[in-house]
Write a protein that holds these residues in place. Structure first.
Motif, mmCIF file in Angstrom:
data_model
loop_
_atom_site.group_PDB
_atom_site.id
_atom_site.type_symbol
_atom_site.label_atom_id
_atom_site.label_comp_id
_atom_site.label_asym_id
_atom_site.label_seq_id
_atom_site.Cartn_x
_atom_site.Cartn_y
_atom_site.Cartn_z
ATOM 1 N N PHE A 128 0.980 -1.049 0.096
ATOM 2 C CA PHE A 128 0.164 -0.091 -0.462
ATOM 3 C C PHE A 128 1.550 1.305 0.321
ATOM 4 O O PHE A 128 1.612 1.183 0.931
ATOM 5 N N ALA A 129 0.449 2.175 -0.625
ATOM 6 C CA ALA A 129 0.484 3.615 -0.949
ATOM 7 C C ALA A 129 -0.087 4.316 0.199
ATOM 8 O O ALA A 129 -0.571 4.592 0.382
ATOM 9 N N ARG A 130 0.995 4.516 1.489
ATOM 10 C CA ARG A 130 0.362 5.262 2.847
ATOM 11 C C ARG A 130 0.165 7.075 2.124
ATOM 12 O O ARG A 130 1.128 7.976 1.869
ATOM 13 N N ARG A 131 -0.989 7.653 3.086
ATOM 14 C CA ARG A 131 -1.021 8.970 3.326
ATOM 15 C C ARG A 131 -0.070 9.672 1.747
ATOM 16 O O ARG A 131 0.233 10.533 2.026
ATOM 17 N N LEU A 132 -1.124 9.205 0.968
ATOM 18 C CA LEU A 132 -1.354 9.670 0.192
ATOM 19 C C LEU A 132 -2.478 11.698 -0.172
ATOM 20 O O LEU A 132 -3.150 11.389 0.958
#
Length: 284
Positions: A128-132
């Motif tokens: 997962f890519a976080r805090r986009l």
């Protein structure tokens, strides 16, 4: 509507993905698009394949949208597969057909329009890519319509956009990867893309973690294959029961990832805010 899905995966990677999750990246896109646009006619091509027939500019104008999938293809390498994929994107831009891409799809559009892609080095976004966070331009852009101030998304990549082409608009970033969403205009074409994967399910995230287990160990994100497997099992379980608050809490996820209608938001926005208006202008 008529859609074309361009599979960026080389043949070996395509089969490896099928072995782990039961379908290629293009087949995943087809399934999601049929849900988002019931009744749409969807075709699939494989531009990286040496035997592939690549449609020309005129043929591409017959489509309402083109979608470019994710892939382990390295666009910073001069390979026959990369050249074929970039040549295809040149044709898409020339046709003026709206296009969308995730992960490698964004990187293909970037390179085709004159930008640069690079390997990430020791950094990773795996799972997962976080805090986009949207940029100032991104907050008003229809691609991110409905996204909260900060959100997570499925992401698996080892390359990233180093420099956007001239005239492109950066729409979202996070602390790991600066270019997480962008609009690219080139010639007659408009491309909206993201570095993450709004199209994939949590089951496919779990499969990707398993496929990249050795890489995660090499870069210190896991201590053992058993650690990776434990994480993948949690993600799999959340896929099976998306309402399990305990799993979502343990994984640090919210409804932006667990609810398919929210997870696929960029695809829906692309169809509603770019594809349909362009189709209307063309008198279809």
């Amino acid at each position: 509507m008529r859609f074309l899905v361009a599979e960026c995966e080389p043949p070996q990677a395509r089969e490896k993905r099928r072995e782990s999750v039961g379908r290629s990246s293009g087949e995943t896109y087809l399934e999601v698009l049929h849900k988002l646009a019931p009744g749409a006619e969807c075709d699939r091509i494989k531009p990286t394949d040496s035997c592939a027939e690549i449609p020309g500019r005129e043929a591409l104008t017959e489509y309402d949208a083109v979608f470019l999938t994710g892939s382990p293809l390295h666009l910073w390498q001069d390979s026959p597969e990369a050249r074929r994929q970039i040549d295809f994107m040149h044709r898409v831009f020339a046709s003026g057909t709206p296009s969308f891409g995730s992960c490698a799809g964004l990187q293909v559009a970037c390179v085709a329009a004159g930008g640069k892609v690079r390997p990430m080095g020791d950094r990773r976004e795996a799972g997962f890519a976080r805090r986009l966070v949207a940029t100032e331009r991104g907050r008003a852009h229809p691609l991110l319509d409905g996204r909260p101030a900060s959100y997570d998304a499925p992401a698996i990549h080892t390359d990233e956009v180093e420099a956007l082409p001239e005239g492109a608009t950066l729409l979202a970033s996070n602390r790991v990867t600066r270019v997480q969403a962008a609009e690219i205009r080139c010639g007659e074409g408009v491309f909206w893309g993201v570095q993450y994967h709004p199209e994939i399910s949590l089951r496919e995230v779990a499969a990707a973690l398993r496929r990249q287990s050795d890489d995660l160990l090499e870069h210190g994100l896991a201590r053992s294959n058993a650690d990776v497997e434990q994480l993948a099992q949690q993600v799999d379980a959340l896929h099976a029961e998306p309402n399990r608050a305990d799993l979502a809490w343990q994984l640090g996820l919210d409804d932006q990832v667990t609810v398919p209608e929210y997870r696929t938001r960029e695809l829906r926005n692309f169809i509603e805010h770019l594809v349909k208006p362009t189709r209307a202008k063309r008198g279809r």
